[in-house]
Design an enzyme around this catalytic site. Structure first.
Site, PDB file in Angstrom:
ATOM      1  N   HIS A 306       0.852  -1.186   0.000  1.00 15.93           N
ATOM      2  CA  HIS A 306       0.000   0.000   0.000  1.00 15.93           C
ATOM      3  C   HIS A 306       0.885   1.232   0.000  1.00 15.93           C
ATOM      4  O   HIS A 306       1.944   1.219   0.621  1.00 15.93           O
ATOM      5  CB  HIS A 306      -0.910   0.003   1.243  1.00 15.93           C
ATOM      6  N   ASP A 363      -7.985  -5.242  -0.065  1.00 16.54           N
ATOM      7  CA  ASP A 363      -8.506  -6.039  -1.167  1.00 16.54           C
ATOM      8  C   ASP A 363      -8.106  -7.512  -1.096  1.00 16.54           C
ATOM      9  O   ASP A 363      -8.565  -8.316  -1.896  1.00 16.54           O
ATOM     10  CB  ASP A 363      -8.041  -5.451  -2.510  1.00 16.54           C
TER      11      ASP A 363
END
Ligand code: CMC
Length: 427
Positions: A306, A363
């Protein structure tokens, strides 16, 4: 004395003010940099650039903290309903019961779609990707609601917000129904916001609909976890499009397109496709970890890493637990969940991922839950968009009401210097 940073350049010193955030983070205010020094800053991907001051969402990527308007995501996911969270993000405070009910009633009033828009949806082939269809339909909503919003009018602003909160869930469920070859129907507006979305999506034309609280709760949680994430790619897109004074629907439609990419919201689809591919290939997770580490191979471990979190994504922790509960409660056995767990364990013990602080993101497990609910893979990012809607609205509203200037980055030109035109027969 207020804090300052200094730049020494060309024999001179320039002082720049420091802006303090409410959680102790600081920024150098460079608004006057070019006019005083002739310099600009260069930061591809905006890795170190703040585009705005915002009071909506706080995240600390090093500590794995995420809060909406000060409330920890863990508490909201556990205790709130999605509409409460949407209200909180958009208007700044948790609603009273009365405010919540008025908001829901106003949304129900606007819960219809121009029949001509249905024709546009029907003209798409069944095989069209749902994100492409959703982005087009949201953009088409603009054509059916062309009146621009006077952002100084609370009433107009509120009406625009209610309208898009009402219409997007219908479009999302219709995109799903079209994909499944089912009739495009409205919901039951005596239900709550999420419960009605579940009904619109999962009701079969030949059966009485029986709500499933496990699905309603899981959907609520997923939507809350996706509701905002400060200045990510799609939200920055919404703000920058809106900064040209484009309307809310047009700005949200641009956000949907930005979300689609596999490095952003499209990762939830890419994760499950990757896990499926590993399963088909005999379940050799090590082979795929090696591919992800191989710099000559474009493969990335989807659902890992991320831009901001350099620790566990707090949303991933909640989703992993929810995935176990939902699959257990629904009695779904999905071998892909086991592959995800082994992949996660191996990556968390592998120096490549440890050194780069790559952890599972939101996700990594969300697609597994959507799959257990019977939602097709290509719909996953559409569900992300539905969850992100309140965040986009809140950010668009904040940007417009603060009268932020049009977003227009600069560049360093590195192309040819001036040269003369060469006629085609001389090239
Ligand atoms: N698999 C393998 N290596 C990776 C991965 C990954 N998933 N993510 C980052 N790296 C490596 C990257 O190759 C680089 O290595 P090196 O320093 O040796 O060149 C290092 O880690 C830093 O990566 P980066 O690409 O510079 O980091 P970024 O901040 O630009 O990218 C990211 C962040 C999310 C785009 C990236 O981690 C990624 O592509 N992840 C997979 C896609 C994904 O899951 N996206 C969903 C994000 S969460 C949902 C959302 O909010 O959108």
């Amino acid at each position: 004395m207020s804090k300052q940073a200094s730049i020494h350049y060309n024999g001179s010193t320039f002082d720049l003010p420091i802006i303090d955030g409410s959680e102790g983070e600081c920024a150098i205010d460079i608004k006057s940099l070019r006019s005083t020094t002739q310099l600009i800053t260069l930061d591809p991907g905006f890795k170190n650039t703040g585009s705005c001051e915002s009071s909506i969402t706080f995240l600390d990527g090093e500590k794995g903290v995420l809060r909406y308007r000060g409330y920890p995501i863990e508490e909201l996911a556990e205790k709130a309903n999605f509409l409460e969270v949407a209200y909180l993000l958009i208007f700044g405070e948790l609603p009273t019961q009365e405010q919540h009910d008025v908001f829901l009633t106003d949304i129900k009033e606007e819960s219809y779609i121009d029949e001509d828009l249905k024709k546009i949806l029907e003209s798409f082939p069944k095989s069209a990707h749902p994100m492409g269809v959703l982005s087009s339909l949201t953009s088409a909503l603009t054509a059916f609601n062309p009146a621009s919003v006077d952002v100084d009018s609370n009433e107009q602003m509120y009406n625009a917000i209610v309208r898009i909160m009402a219409k997007l869930p219908i479009l999302v469920s219709w995109v799903f129904l079209k994909r499944m070859g089912l009739p495009l129907k409205y919901g039951d507006y005596s239900l709550g916001y999420v419960e009605n979305i579940a009904r619109m999506m999962f009701r079969k034309p030949n059966k009485e609909y029986v709500p499933n609280p496990i699905i309603d709760d899981a959907l609520t949680k997923l939507l809350i976890l996706h509701a905002d994430h400060e200045q990510n790619c799609s939200t920055s897109t919404v703000r920058i499009v809106g900064s040209s004074h484009a309307g809310l629907f047009a700005s949200v439609s641009a956000g949907i397109s930005a979300l689609w990419g596999p490095l952003h919201g499209g990762a939830n689809q890419a994760v499950v496709e990757m896990l499926e591919a590993i399963k088909q290939d005999g379940g050799d997770t090590k082979k795929y970890l090696d591919k992800a580490k191989d710099k000559s191979d474009p493969f990335r471990l989807m659902g890992f890493g991320h831009r901001v979190y350099k620790n566990f994504d707090p949303r991933a922790k909640i989703i992993k637990k929810t995935a176990d509960e939902v699959l257990g409660d629904l009695g779904v056995v999905d071998p892909v969940l086991d592959i995800a767990k082994s992949l996660e364990q191996e990556a968390l013990n592998d120096s490549y991922f440890v050194d780069r602080k790559l952890y599972p993101n939101v996700d990594f497990y969300s697609g597994i839950i959507y799959r257990a609910m019977g939602i097709p893979t290509e719909m996953f990012t559409v569900m992300f968009a539905l969850g992100r809607l309140p965040g986009w609205i809140a950010q668009w509203r904040e940007m417009r009401t603060r009268k932020e200037p049009i977003g227009r980055p600069r560049q360093i030109y590195v192309g040819h210097n001036k040269r003369s035109f060469v006629p085609m027969d001389k090239r």
